[in-house]
Every structure is written in C-alpha cells, then in structure tokens.
Design an enzyme around this catalytic site. Structure first.
Site, PDB file in Angstrom:
ATOM      1  N   HIS A 651       0.863  -1.179   0.000  1.00 39.77           N
ATOM      2  CA  HIS A 651       0.000   0.000   0.000  1.00 39.77           C
ATOM      3  C   HIS A 651       0.901   1.230   0.000  1.00 39.77           C
ATOM      4  O   HIS A 651       1.619   1.484   0.964  1.00 39.77           O
ATOM      5  CB  HIS A 651      -0.914   0.003   1.224  1.00 39.77           C
ATOM      6  CG  HIS A 651      -1.859  -1.157   1.258  1.00 39.77           C
ATOM      7  ND1 HIS A 651      -2.095  -1.901   2.380  1.00 39.77           N
ATOM      8  CD2 HIS A 651      -2.614  -1.712   0.279  1.00 39.77           C
ATOM      9  CE1 HIS A 651      -2.964  -2.860   2.102  1.00 39.77           C
ATOM     10  NE2 HIS A 651      -3.288  -2.761   0.828  1.00 39.77           N
ATOM     11  N   GLU A 654       1.580   3.864   2.895  1.00 43.51           N
ATOM     12  CA  GLU A 654       2.198   3.422   4.160  1.00 43.51           C
ATOM     13  C   GLU A 654       3.712   3.516   4.053  1.00 43.51           C
ATOM     14  O   GLU A 654       4.433   2.517   4.110  1.00 43.51           O
ATOM     15  CB  GLU A 654       1.729   2.005   4.482  1.00 43.51           C
ATOM     16  CG  GLU A 654       0.222   1.930   4.680  1.00 43.51           C
ATOM     17  CD  GLU A 654      -0.303   0.513   4.622  1.00 43.51           C
ATOM     18  OE1 GLU A 654       0.505  -0.428   4.698  1.00 43.51           O
ATOM     19  OE2 GLU A 654      -1.531   0.347   4.485  1.00 43.51           O
ATOM     20  N   HIS A 746       3.408  -3.319   7.089  1.00 42.31           N
ATOM     21  CA  HIS A 746       2.338  -2.371   6.790  1.00 42.31           C
ATOM     22  C   HIS A 746       2.395  -1.190   7.750  1.00 42.31           C
ATOM     23  O   HIS A 746       3.175  -1.180   8.714  1.00 42.31           O
ATOM     24  CB  HIS A 746       0.973  -3.039   6.916  1.00 42.31           C
ATOM     25  CG  HIS A 746       0.642  -3.971   5.798  1.00 42.31           C
ATOM     26  ND1 HIS A 746      -0.273  -3.677   4.821  1.00 42.31           N
ATOM     27  CD2 HIS A 746       1.114  -5.214   5.498  1.00 42.31           C
ATOM     28  CE1 HIS A 746      -0.363  -4.674   3.970  1.00 42.31           C
ATOM     29  NE2 HIS A 746       0.465  -5.632   4.363  1.00 42.31           N
ATOM     30  N   GLU A 845       2.453  -4.437  11.761  1.00 41.11           N
ATOM     31  CA  GLU A 845       1.816  -3.121  11.673  1.00 41.11           C
ATOM     32  C   GLU A 845       2.576  -2.126  12.534  1.00 41.11           C
ATOM     33  O   GLU A 845       2.818  -2.385  13.712  1.00 41.11           O
ATOM     34  CB  GLU A 845       0.368  -3.203  12.164  1.00 41.11           C
ATOM     35  CG  GLU A 845      -0.561  -3.995  11.275  1.00 41.11           C
ATOM     36  CD  GLU A 845      -1.062  -3.185  10.103  1.00 41.11           C
ATOM     37  OE1 GLU A 845      -0.657  -2.011   9.972  1.00 41.11           O
ATOM     38  OE2 GLU A 845      -1.856  -3.726   9.311  1.00 41.11           O
TER      39      GLU A 845
END
Length: 882
Positions: A651, A654, A746, A845
């Site tokens: 993504h 990010e 991420h 994350e």
C-alpha cells in the site's frame, strides 16, 4: 448456593404465567436483583444474565415496566435491564451475540423515552438516569436504530419530535439536563446513520431547529459531544455539495491501458494498511461489531456453510522461471537491468547524483516537473521526541459550525483557484524534462509579500495535490487526487509551497477537504511533516519536522463520489520560518521509489564494491508502468532452506513500512559483513512501485488493492503479486524450502505502537481448520497466559511475538490478533498460511502516528529513526528463530 438460586429463579421466570398479580412479579424481580450482587466472579454473572436475556423474563420485564407506577418495582426492573445491557456490551468479540425477539425492543424503547424525558408521569431522578443509560445502550447498535426507524411512520416521527422537544426544554436539574441532551444527541446521531432515519428527520422538518439549538449551547467542554453528534446529524440530513474540480467523479490521472475498466474495480473506498487487511469499519469485506447487542440479529457463529477458496497452483514448468533469481551472480542474466545497474554510473558519483540518475529514469503516466529537495538529500525525521499537538476544542467547534454554514448557506462559499492539477497536465510545457530544485535562487534573501497568494506544486514523484483554493486571506482549501483510475481513497498528500506570499509574519490555515476515513489519529493531535528548503540551506538541517497547530479532523459538507455521505476535513495551521521559503508538506515521511533504488545502488557500491553473492539484486518483474521491481537476496549461499522472506509497501501510502524495511536491510547487511547472519533473506522491498511513484494511498494503476489479489493474481493487471506469489510457490513446492518466517510490513493510521497479525487454526472462520490445532498455525512453541477478561481462557502467544516484544519497547502485544477471517482469504498472510503452508507468517503493523506508551507525557510521534529501530529489532529476532 448462588448456583441453586440461579437455576431456581430461571425456572420461575420460564414458568411464569401471564396476567399474574403485580405483587408476585415484584417478589421475583426483587429476588433477581438481589441475586446479581451475590456472584463472586464475572463469568457466573454473565452466564446468568445471558440466560435471563434469552428467557421469557425479558419480555415480562418490559411489559411490567410499561404498566407499573410503583417506584420500587420500576427501579428494580431498570437495574436488571441495565445490568443485562452492560454485560452484553462487555462480552468479548468472539462470543456469539444473543438474540432477543424484536417485540421486546418495540415495547421497551417507547416507555424508556417516557421515563427518561418525563413525558406523561412523574419519575424519580435516579430512574431517569437509569433509563437514559439503557437508551444509550440500545441505540449504540446500528441494527436496533434501524429497527426503530422502520416502525410505523407516526411512532418513529414521534420519537424524533420527542427528542427535539427535550433538547429545546430549559430549566430543571442541570446534571440531568446535560445527560438528557447527550442521550438525545446520541439517538439522533444513531438514527441518522440510516437512510430511513435520515428520511424521518427530514420529514419532521427539524434540521433548522437543530441548528438553532446548536447556536445556543454554551461553550463548555462537557457539551462538545452534544455539538459533535448533532452537527453530524445535520450534515447527514442536508443536501451536500460536489467538489469543485473537473472530472470530479474520478482521478486526474488515468492509466490508458487499464482505462475505464479499472474504474469499476474496487469502487468502494477502504482504509489503508492491514487495517487494510484487518478493516475495522463496517463496509465491503468487513464484519459487524460483535461487541454491540442487537435485538434483531441472529446468533453470530463460525461459518459451517463455506469451505476455503481453492488456490490455482501453477505447473512446475511455469515455476521454473523463478530459478534464475537464485543463480550466483556470475550466472545471472546479463540483460537484467537491476543486476547491472551500478555499471551505468560513474564510480565517483555522490548519493545525490545517484538519486538524480534514478529519478530521471523512473517512468510515470505523466512527466514530473521537479525533483524534490528533501528526497534528493535523503531527509530523515527529527532526532528529538515530538509530542502530539494538544487538541483545541474551540477550534474544532468553530470548524464544525463553518461546515454547517456551508451546507445551510451554500452561496457563502466562493473560493479562488490558485492551483489546478487537471489544467496543469494539459499544458504543452508539461512534457518538458524534469528539473532540479533551484537552490541558488532559493538561498537569496527576498522580503515576502504578506498579501500575495501561495504557489503550489505536486508534479513530482509521490506528490499528491489536485487543487488548491484560497478561501480567506491566509486560508486554503485543498483537494487531494484519488488513486490512479480510481474514484476515491484519498489519504496520502505531499506537495510544495513557495512564492512571495510565504512570510514568517503570517499564519496559514490549510483544510484538506476530501478525506474519506471517519477516524484517524489526526483527531488525537498527530501532526503532518514539513521540510523547509531555506532552513536546510542556512543550517544544513536535513530533517523533516512534525508541525502544525489548531489541528482538527471533522465532517464537512462535500459529497463523496462513491458513497452517500460527506467527506471529512483535516485542518491545520502553519507558520513558515523564512520569507520566500520553499516548504514541502506531507502526510508522513516520504520514501519514494527513487529513494529505494538509490539506497540499493549505494549499498551495492559502498558495502560490496565488487560483485558479491552476499547481496544479489535482480528484477522480479516490471510494473505496469515499466519500472523494474527489485528483489534482494542477502547472504544466499545456494540453499533456500531456512530462509526468511520480508515484503513491504503493498500500500503506497504506508511509507513508514519502507523505513522499517530500510532498517532491517541495513541491519542484515551489517550482520553479513560481521559474519553473523543466521538465515538467508529474500526481500521484496516495494510491492506497489507504480502506486508509490504516483502518490496513491492504497491501490496500483489497475485501481485494485494488491493485498486482496494474492489468491488469483493476474499477470497483466497485478504483475508484482503474480510473480511474488510465483517466487514463494517455487520455494515451497519446487525447492521444498518453505520460509521459516514470512513478514509483510504495513502501516496503521488509526492505532498507536507496533503489533502483528498472524494465523491460528483455532481462531479460523472455517471448521476445516479447527482440526489443525497444535499443528499448522498453532505453533507448539507457544507461551500460555490467561486472558484477564476470563480466567478460563488461555491465550497462546507465538515465540516470535514474545521475542519481538522483549526487543522492542514500543511493541504492543495486546493489539496482536491471530484470527483467520473469511473476508481476508485473499491477503498475503492467509494465502501464504493456508495454501503455501508457511506457519510462521505475520503482518507487522507500525503506527503512522506514534506511540501512546509514554504516560503521563502523552502520545509521542514516531520518527524515521524509530522505524529503523523496529527493522533492526525485527532482524535481531529473526536471527534467533530456528
């Protein structure tokens, strides 16, 4: 003794007849209430109330509450009902919802309205407080609110009018009035979430009265919730305005090979990150919140109706193409652009010269006009702690009122366009070659002109700003560009400000008016990052800094393109340090594709100046736009077994995941030099190259989320995922070398700290997985600990997570999740776990904002050094895995 009373009371409730005397009811109700205080543990109390909730007792309580005028009986009933709702709302996520027959709700809420708002008869104050609490519990659930909205028109309209009557009433107990106002605002907000509820409010013609009520509310902190909820109710119920941009239905950038077909891809907007994977808001691919109790939904169970999707494995002949990536350097393809990229450069080039070389070769849909100074010099985050901005509630109130004024008085909005990407892309000079920042001109001293407008630019790598409009003397409304070929997903921004209007004597307010997320850490004081070119020239300061005051995130009056709701605005105020400065403003620390390629070439030249198998760089494939996608093999000695695989930046918004990856690679290369590397590494540092190049937030040029395409990737539309999965399949099936660890990196925009998502068969949606407990996904090396919410529930923590927690102070194990959800079956994590058999597979994350583990100082922003440390800790943990 308690258990015996428990069963006895339930039997009496289930055998009770209709139309029995109120005195018998009163005795049973009193005994039930007294029993609640006798339970020694929460589990027993919960079981009792859940069974009471499912028995005939609940309808009986609701009926008696309607007819009784006995204050003692009424108080006991309200106490029991409140206890039931509190237990249901506190029920853990994985506990099935309990179903209550809808007539009980339809009978209960009108009488609670009467009790809470004292319509029709006198009520004790303490009973009114209890009724207000229960109403809040009922309307917190969307299904319950929808049930009320779908009742007969008269009854539902009467509810709206009664709530408004309460808001407009004056006098009485100040504390009770405040609670009544909060409850009324919550009910209106819950109703307005549904189309039927909005229609009720519109038909009742109460919007103007609600706005008038808002204008009379005192400017006190304890009334902010009332203002926010009523303001949002109004914005949901009035006509919204379209954004003032050309082709407002889709992006200014269109990739012709995919064309209009891409626009019909993932039409709905969604959140970034594996928040991306682990979506929290209800929407496409998301789950309803099982923490709220619904009267009309059935029990939520693990699905026994569906089996996992089938994975289309490739033939051994097709997978053989990936063997070339594992050849020693001397046997690699001479035509591989990345394997031989360093030969195209002169030996004495500086990092800045390498960056310029790479940037000029990076392919994009349209020509870039500028190489940004902070990317060219490799600017990093500040080295000092940067606390969150303390929210100014007065500013947020004024911003909400401004949005209300826009929708109620649309003619008052008259912006002046000062930058428009759509028209800029049509100019003939757009095809002109990319230029460097004119540092010599910038360094000269010029006195600014306070009344001159600012100049904006976003036509550079990873830039995103579509239109800037001046709406005040020093205030600008900004519109971001959707992802390429997309109708939405605005989150990432990165743009340049310059011109005579840049003056340190002024403060400038910027309102980004087309954001889609309802929740973000900007609302808790997260600040954007800025870079001053003049400060860099004056002091050599190569730092991005968190900056911005009067930060507010709020709903506005502009209509979303792909949803029947309004956009959200991010507003912040800046003061620039120099006259005629050139300032870059970004959502987060940028890390462009050219920065990655510059880093790779620099590592090749500085650490391994002669070709060395300890660092192999090859081209996995080419992106749709034609950019080479790098694949790194570190300390690979011919045997793929015991390797670890790391991936990031699927993504593009990010960017923090790239900084974490950078820290991991630097640490791994140092281990190789020191002969301390334990496992060979396979690294895919940027899975979404084109999205990163074009300043997208989530998707690639095909307008598809690549992390939802791992099950059946398309060679033409998703080449990076197609070949990344092929590479993993080649390792697992042909080389018989499953990675001992796979980690996909991420970023998360709505949570603090760092945490992971993993896979455990015992927490899967699919019954076929349950037999795999203590097998694939439920690792034998688990640390057992008890769940604080339930002493009988043991939670197993993977060793990898425990080690990471010990190495990384900002790691938050409480946020980790190991659920296997049906809606995530096409993500990298679950495809790798289920179909490739990689048991140690995780999504890491990291918050795009920072950490809240600094009480009482408050949240602190992460800087680039903090992300590098996360990567270094990850590398250290990896070396201990067998």
């Amino acid at each position: 003794m308690v258990e015996e009373d428990f069963e006895q009371i339930l039997r009496e409730w289930n055998s009770i007849a209709e139309n029995i005397p109120e005195e018998i009811f009163a005795t049973l109700i009193s005994r039930t209430k007294n029993l609640l205080s006798c339970f020694q543990d929460a589990k027993g109390l919960r079981q009792f109330l859940e069974r009471l909730y499912n028995s005939i007792a609940f309808p009986g309580l609701a009926n008696l509450l309607k007819i009784t005028r006995n204050n003692l009986i009424r108080g006991d009933i309200l106490y029991i009902i409140q206890a039931i709702f509190e237990v249901l709302l506190a029920t853990k996520k994985d506990t099935p919802l309990l179903s209550v027959v809808s007539p009980a709700l339809l009978l209960l809420w009108p009488i609670l309205i009467e009790l809470a708002f004292e319509f029709g008869f006198s009520v004790l104050t303490e009973h009114r407080f209890l009724a207000l609490d229960i109403l809040n519990h009922i309307f917190k659930n969307k299904t319950n609110a929808l049930t009320v909205c779908q009742r007969q028109t008269f009854e539902a309209n009467q509810l709206v009018l009664d709530v408004l009557k309460l808001l407009e009433s004056k006098g009485g107990n100040r504390k009770l009035t405040l609670k009544q106002h909060k409850c009324a605002a919550s009910i209106l907000s819950s109703i307005s979430r549904h189309k039927e509820g909005r229609q009720l409010i519109i038909e009742a013609k109460v919007v103007e009265r609600l706005h008038a009520f808002l204008l009379t509310i005192q400017n006190e902190k304890n009334r902010d919730t009332i203002i926010q909820k009523i303001g949002q109710t109004i914005l949901r119920c009035v006509p919204l305005h379209d954004l003032l941009v050309a082709r407002c239905t889709y992006s200014a950038l269109s990739y012709v090979p995919f064309g209009s077909s891409a626009l019909s891809g993932d039409a709905t907007s969604s959140d970034s990150s594996e928040e991306s994977e682990e979506e929290e808001e209800t929407g496409k691919g998301s789950l309803t919140d099982s923490r709220t109790c619904s009267f009309t939904n059935g029990t939520k169970k693990k699905s026994k109706k569906f089996h996992p999707p089938t994975n289309p494995y490739r033939s051994a002949e097709e997978l053989e193409q990936y063997r070339q990536h594992f050849y020693p350097i001397g046997e690699q393809d001479d035509k591989d652009e990345l394997a031989n990229a360093s030969q195209s450069m002169e030996s004495g080039w500086t990092r800045q010269q390498i960056y310029e070389f790479v940037a000029r070769r990076t392919k994009s849909i349209h020509g870039f006009r500028l190489i940004p100074c902070p990317d060219w010099i490799n600017a990093v985050g500040s080295l000092v702690e940067e606390p969150f901005f303390i929210k100014d509630r007065t500013v947020c109130r004024s911003k909400l009122f401004k949005s209300l004024n826009l929708v109620l008085n649309p003619n008052s909005y008259r912006p002046v366009v000062v930058y428009d990407l759509d028209s800029q892309l049509l100019e003939a000079e757009q095809t002109r070659s990319i230029r460097m920042e004119d540092l010599e001109t910038i360094s000269k001293h010029h006195i600014g002109k306070p009344d001159a407008p600012l100049e904006f630019e976003s036509r550079f790598e990873s830039g995103n700003l579509r239109r800037a409009m001046q709406v005040g003397k020093q205030e600008y409304d900004l519109i971001l560009n959707p992802d390429v070929n997309s109708c939405g997903r605005q989150q990432w921004f990165y743009f340049r400000i310059s011109g005579e209007g840049v003056c340190p004597s002024n403060t400038y307010t910027f309102n980004i008016i087309n954001l889609e997320k309802q929740r973000t850490l900007f609302n808790q004081g997260m600040q954007p990052v800025i870079f001053s070119v003049k400060r860099y020239l004056a002091s050599g300061n190569q730092l991005w800094e968190r900056s911005g005051t009067s930060i507010c995130y709020y709903r506005n009056g502009f209509r979303q393109t792909v949803a029947d709701q309004s956009y959200w605005s991010l507003s912040f105020t800046l003061r620039f340090p120099y006259d005629n400065d050139v300032v870059y403003i970004a959502y987060h620390y940028p890390y462009t594709y050219s920065q990655l390629m510059t880093d790779i070439l620099t590592w090749q030249r500085s650490i391994f100046p002669h070709k060395d198998d300890r660092l192999r760089v090859t081209t996995l494939c080419r992106s749709p736009c034609g950019n080479p996608v790098p694949l790194l093999l570190i300390d690979f000695k011919g045997d793929a077994k015991s390797s670890c695989v790391f991936m990031s930046r699927v993504h593009p918004g990010e960017s923090n995941s790239s900084w974490v990856m950078r820290g991991l690679i630097i640490s791994a290369l140092q281990n190789v030099v020191d002969s301390e590397q334990a496992h060979p590494l396979v690294i895919l540092p940027m899975l979404n190259v084109d999205g990163t190049v074009h300043g997208c937030s989530r998707t690639e040029l095909s307008n598809e989320d690549l992390n939802r395409r791992w099950l059946m990737p398309d060679l033409y539309r998703h080449p990076t995922i197609y070949h990344a999965k092929g590479l993993l399949e080649f390792m697992c099936r042909i080389l018989d070398a499953k990675p001992v660890l796979l980690c996909d990196m991420h970023g998360h925009s709505r949570r603090f700290n760092a945490f992971v998502y993993g896979c455990k068969a015992s927490q899967s949606w699919c019954p076929d997985d349950w037999s795999q407990m203590n097998g694939q996904g439920d690792h034998s090396a688990m640390e057992q600990k008890n769940d604080e919410r339930d002493n009988d529930v043991a939670i197993s923590i993977p060793v990898f997570v425990r080690l990471l927690q010990s190495e990384l102070p900002l790691f938050d194990a409480d946020q980790c999740s190991f659920e296997v959800e049906k809606s995530r079956e096409t993500t990298a994590r679950i495809v790798g776990w289920r179909h490739l058999g990689i048991s140690n597979i995780y999504t890491l994350e990291c918050s795009l904002a920072g950490s809240n583990q600094h009480p009482p100082q408050g949240p602190k922003h992460f800087n680039t050094n903090g992300y590098l440390q996360v990567g270094q800790a990850l590398m250290k943990v990896t070396s201990t895995i067998d």
